[in-house]
Motif scaffolding. Structure first.
Motif, PDB file in Angstrom:
ATOM      1  N   ASN A  33       1.034  -1.820  -0.045  1.00 43.12           N
ATOM      2  CA  ASN A  33      -0.214   0.332  -0.017  1.00 43.12           C
ATOM      3  C   ASN A  33       0.696   1.183   0.201  1.00 43.12           C
ATOM      4  N   VAL A  91      -2.869   2.842   9.146  1.00 39.52           N
ATOM      5  CA  VAL A  91      -4.467   1.583   8.663  1.00 39.52           C
ATOM      6  C   VAL A  91      -4.231   1.718   7.274  1.00 39.52           C
ATOM      7  N   GLN A  92      -4.154   0.662   7.027  1.00 36.41           N
ATOM      8  CA  GLN A  92      -4.041   0.587   5.727  1.00 36.41           C
ATOM      9  C   GLN A  92      -5.932  -0.722   5.610  1.00 36.41           C
ATOM     10  N   ILE A  93      -5.593  -0.446   4.386  1.00 37.47           N
ATOM     11  CA  ILE A  93      -6.545  -1.460   3.125  1.00 37.47           C
ATOM     12  C   ILE A  93      -6.385  -2.029   2.249  1.00 37.47           C
ATOM     13  N   ARG A  98     -11.419  -1.472  -0.426  1.00 44.54           N
ATOM     14  CA  ARG A  98     -11.974  -0.178  -0.176  1.00 44.54           C
ATOM     15  C   ARG A  98     -12.245   0.528  -0.738  1.00 44.54           C
ATOM     16  N   GLY A  99     -12.993   1.975  -0.584  1.00 46.59           N
ATOM     17  CA  GLY A  99     -14.440   2.211  -0.999  1.00 46.59           C
ATOM     18  C   GLY A  99     -16.078   2.010  -0.411  1.00 46.59           C
ATOM     19  N   PHE A 103     -13.917   0.813   5.980  1.00 45.94           N
ATOM     20  CA  PHE A 103     -12.877   1.443   6.374  1.00 45.94           C
ATOM     21  C   PHE A 103     -13.484   2.238   7.649  1.00 45.94           C
ATOM     22  N   ARG A 104     -15.229   2.000   7.349  1.00 47.27           N
ATOM     23  CA  ARG A 104     -16.520   2.521   8.803  1.00 47.27           C
ATOM     24  C   ARG A 104     -16.173   1.447  10.010  1.00 47.27           C
ATOM     25  N   ASN A 130      -0.073  12.094   0.223  1.00 43.78           N
ATOM     26  CA  ASN A 130      -0.973  11.017  -0.237  1.00 43.78           C
ATOM     27  C   ASN A 130      -2.354  12.449   0.851  1.00 43.78           C
ATOM     28  N   ALA A 132      -5.232  10.957  -0.617  1.00 39.34           N
ATOM     29  CA  ALA A 132      -6.465  10.925   0.366  1.00 39.34           C
ATOM     30  C   ALA A 132      -6.724  10.299   1.648  1.00 39.34           C
ATOM     31  N   MET A 133      -5.504   9.812   2.327  1.00 43.56           N
ATOM     32  CA  MET A 133      -5.078  10.247   3.707  1.00 43.56           C
ATOM     33  C   MET A 133      -5.576  11.612   4.349  1.00 43.56           C
ATOM     34  N   ALA A 135      -7.167  14.033   3.527  1.00 43.80           N
ATOM     35  CA  ALA A 135      -8.781  14.137   3.353  1.00 43.80           C
ATOM     36  C   ALA A 135      -9.276  13.456   4.073  1.00 43.80           C
ATOM     37  N   ILE A 136      -9.187  12.248   4.238  1.00 39.56           N
ATOM     38  CA  ILE A 136      -9.678  11.765   5.611  1.00 39.56           C
ATOM     39  C   ILE A 136      -9.453  12.489   7.530  1.00 39.56           C
ATOM     40  N   LYS A 139     -11.621  14.627   7.171  1.00 39.76           N
ATOM     41  CA  LYS A 139     -13.210  14.620   7.755  1.00 39.76           C
ATOM     42  C   LYS A 139     -12.367  14.471   9.391  1.00 39.76           C
TER      43      LYS A 139
HETATM   44  C1  LIG Z   1      -6.448   5.418   3.661  1.00 45.89           C
HETATM   45  C2  LIG Z   1      -7.776   3.773   3.280  1.00 45.89           C
HETATM   46  C3  LIG Z   1      -7.426   2.692   4.550  1.00 45.89           C
HETATM   47  C4  LIG Z   1      -9.151   4.131   3.245  1.00 45.89           C
HETATM   48  O1  LIG Z   1     -10.021   3.362   3.197  1.00 45.89           O
HETATM   49  P1  LIG Z   1     -11.057   3.345   1.860  1.00 45.89           P
HETATM   50  O2  LIG Z   1     -11.590   2.296   1.880  1.00 45.89           O
HETATM   51  O3  LIG Z   1     -10.350   3.733   0.363  1.00 45.89           O
HETATM   52  O4  LIG Z   1     -12.257   4.713   2.356  1.00 45.89           O
HETATM   53  P2  LIG Z   1     -13.349   5.175   1.788  1.00 45.89           P
HETATM   54  O5  LIG Z   1     -13.590   4.889   0.997  1.00 45.89           O
HETATM   55  O6  LIG Z   1     -14.417   4.192   2.618  1.00 45.89           O
HETATM   56  O7  LIG Z   1     -13.187   6.473   2.140  1.00 45.89           O
HETATM   57  C5  LIG Z   1     -12.778   7.107   3.043  1.00 45.89           C
HETATM   58  C6  LIG Z   1     -13.899   8.710   3.419  1.00 45.89           C
HETATM   59  O8  LIG Z   1     -12.875   8.986   2.744  1.00 45.89           O
HETATM   60  C7  LIG Z   1     -12.727   9.929   1.200  1.00 45.89           C
HETATM   61  N1  LIG Z   1     -12.154   9.618   0.454  1.00 45.89           N
HETATM   62  C8  LIG Z   1     -12.075   8.793   0.610  1.00 45.89           C
HETATM   63  N2  LIG Z   1     -10.385   8.649  -0.985  1.00 45.89           N
HETATM   64  C9  LIG Z   1     -10.494  10.832  -0.671  1.00 45.89           C
HETATM   65  C10 LIG Z   1      -9.648  11.355  -1.343  1.00 45.89           C
HETATM   66  N3  LIG Z   1      -8.748  10.819  -2.557  1.00 45.89           N
HETATM   67  N4  LIG Z   1      -9.534  12.194  -1.688  1.00 45.89           N
HETATM   68  C11 LIG Z   1     -11.141  12.926  -0.393  1.00 45.89           C
HETATM   69  N5  LIG Z   1     -11.392  12.024   0.011  1.00 45.89           N
HETATM   70  C12 LIG Z   1     -11.710  10.826  -0.241  1.00 45.89           C
HETATM   71  C13 LIG Z   1     -13.841   9.101   1.220  1.00 45.89           C
HETATM   72  O9  LIG Z   1     -15.743  10.123   0.325  1.00 45.89           O
HETATM   73  C14 LIG Z   1     -14.442   8.791   2.964  1.00 45.89           C
HETATM   74  O10 LIG Z   1     -15.751   9.808   3.546  1.00 45.89           O
HETATM   75  P3  LIG Z   1     -16.832   9.758   3.661  1.00 45.89           P
HETATM   76  O11 LIG Z   1     -16.956   8.588   4.662  1.00 45.89           O
HETATM   77  O12 LIG Z   1     -17.391  10.956   4.273  1.00 45.89           O
HETATM   78  O13 LIG Z   1     -17.644   9.531   2.224  1.00 45.89           O
HETATM   79  C15 LIG Z   1      -7.080   2.762   2.007  1.00 45.89           C
HETATM   80  O14 LIG Z   1      -7.225   3.887   1.005  1.00 45.89           O
HETATM   81  C16 LIG Z   1      -5.571   2.507   2.368  1.00 45.89           C
HETATM   82  O15 LIG Z   1      -5.796   1.787   3.046  1.00 45.89           O
HETATM   83  N6  LIG Z   1      -5.086   3.436   1.197  1.00 45.89           N
HETATM   84  C17 LIG Z   1      -3.431   2.908   1.164  1.00 45.89           C
HETATM   85  C18 LIG Z   1      -2.726   3.269   2.547  1.00 45.89           C
HETATM   86  C19 LIG Z   1      -2.238   3.927   3.225  1.00 45.89           C
HETATM   87  O16 LIG Z   1      -2.403   5.427   2.456  1.00 45.89           O
HETATM   88  N7  LIG Z   1      -2.673   3.894   4.411  1.00 45.89           N
HETATM   89  C20 LIG Z   1      -2.855   5.622   5.777  1.00 45.89           C
HETATM   90  C21 LIG Z   1      -1.293   5.968   5.772  1.00 45.89           C
HETATM   91  S1  LIG Z   1      -1.056   4.873   7.750  1.00 45.89           S
END
Ligand SMILES: CC(C)(COP(=O)(O)OP(=O)(O)OC[C@H]1O[C@@H](n2cnc3c(N)ncnc32)[C@H](O)[C@@H]1OP(=O)(O)O)[C@@H](O)C(=O)NCCC(=O)NCCS
Length: 175
Positions: A33, A91-93, A98-99, A103-104, A130, A132-133, A135-136, A139
């Motif tokens: 990941n 945190v890793q999926i 994913r999606g 995650f929840r 990163n 996505a992380m 943004a999370i 949030k």
């Molecule tokens: C980070 C991770 C755990 C999230 O799991 P996921 O299944 O992809 O997450 P989800 O699709 O359920 O999204 C979770 C929330 O983040 C938001 N989100 C996800 N990717 C996003 C992005 N690129 N930009 C903006 N928001 C994003 C989603 O909209 C969702 O928000 P909501 O619940 O308000 O709708 C997963 O993508 C992962 O393992 N990534 C690789 C490893 C990593 O980067 N880990 C973190 C660093 S240690």
């Protein structure tokens, strides 16, 4: 692949994973990941540091399995450089999961586990690349700050009370 809707969740002490094939599966998922994100920041996967954190006596890991394989996990430990705080190590999926709901599910389990803990703030580090992380983390209500000593990495922190009372935490408690 359509992700399975149900996951088998277990909570383990990181120490109990020493010399266990499950540890290698967890580290392989982490490496798979994170390698691209770290490479884009010019850094290798920190194998030794990751092992130390995983097996640390205070580390707890919440693992979700699907069909016997690790689909995702989150782990955290006491933060030695900030006594009284906890550090979210990883945190890793897996990409195929994913999606969806995982995650929840992991987040809900993490919040439940943290309910029983005394701590001031939950902290972590996020790579600036990163998206996505980042943004999370926003949030969830984390405060993000650049690290002057580690360009490209951000310090993220979230006080215990703010975490408990966040809209997301309330929503996950109801789910
Ligand atoms: C980070 C991770 C755990 C999230 O799991 P996921 O299944 O992809 O997450 P989800 O699709 O359920 O999204 C979770 C929330 O983040 C938001 N989100 C996800 N990717 C996003 C992005 N690129 N930009 C903006 N928001 C994003 C989603 O909209 C969702 O928000 P909501 O619940 O308000 O709708 C997963 O993508 C992962 O393992 N990534 C690789 C490893 C990593 O980067 N880990 C973190 C660093 S240690």
């Amino acid at each position: 692949m359509t992700p399975p809707r149900s996951y088998q969740i277990s909570i383990l002490r990181g120490e109990s994973l020493r010399d266990c094939p499950l540890a290698e599966e967890i580290l392989a998922l982490d490496r798979r990941n994170m390698e691209a994100t770290l490479r884009s920041a010019g850094r290798p996967f920190p194998e030794q540091r990751r092992r130390q954190t995983l097996f640390h006596p205070s580390n707890r890991i919440i693992i979700a399995r699907a069909g016997g394989a690790v689909a995702g996990y989150v782990d955290y430990l006491e933060y030695s450089s900030h006594p009284g705080d906890l550090y979210l190590s990883s945190v890793q999926i897996a990409a195929a999961h994913r999606g969806g709901t995982l995650f929840r599910a992991l987040l809900a389990q993490l919040l439940e586990d943290l309910e029983a803990r005394e701590f001031t703030a939950l902290r972590t580090h996020v790579q600036g690349s990163n998206a996505a992380m980042l943004a999370i983390a926003r949030k969830l209500g984390f405060t993000l700050r650049e690290r002057p000593d580690h360009p490209g990495t951000l310090d993220a922190s979230l006080g215990r009370e703010r975490l408990r009372s966040s809209r997301l935490a309330r929503r996950l408690r109801r789910a």
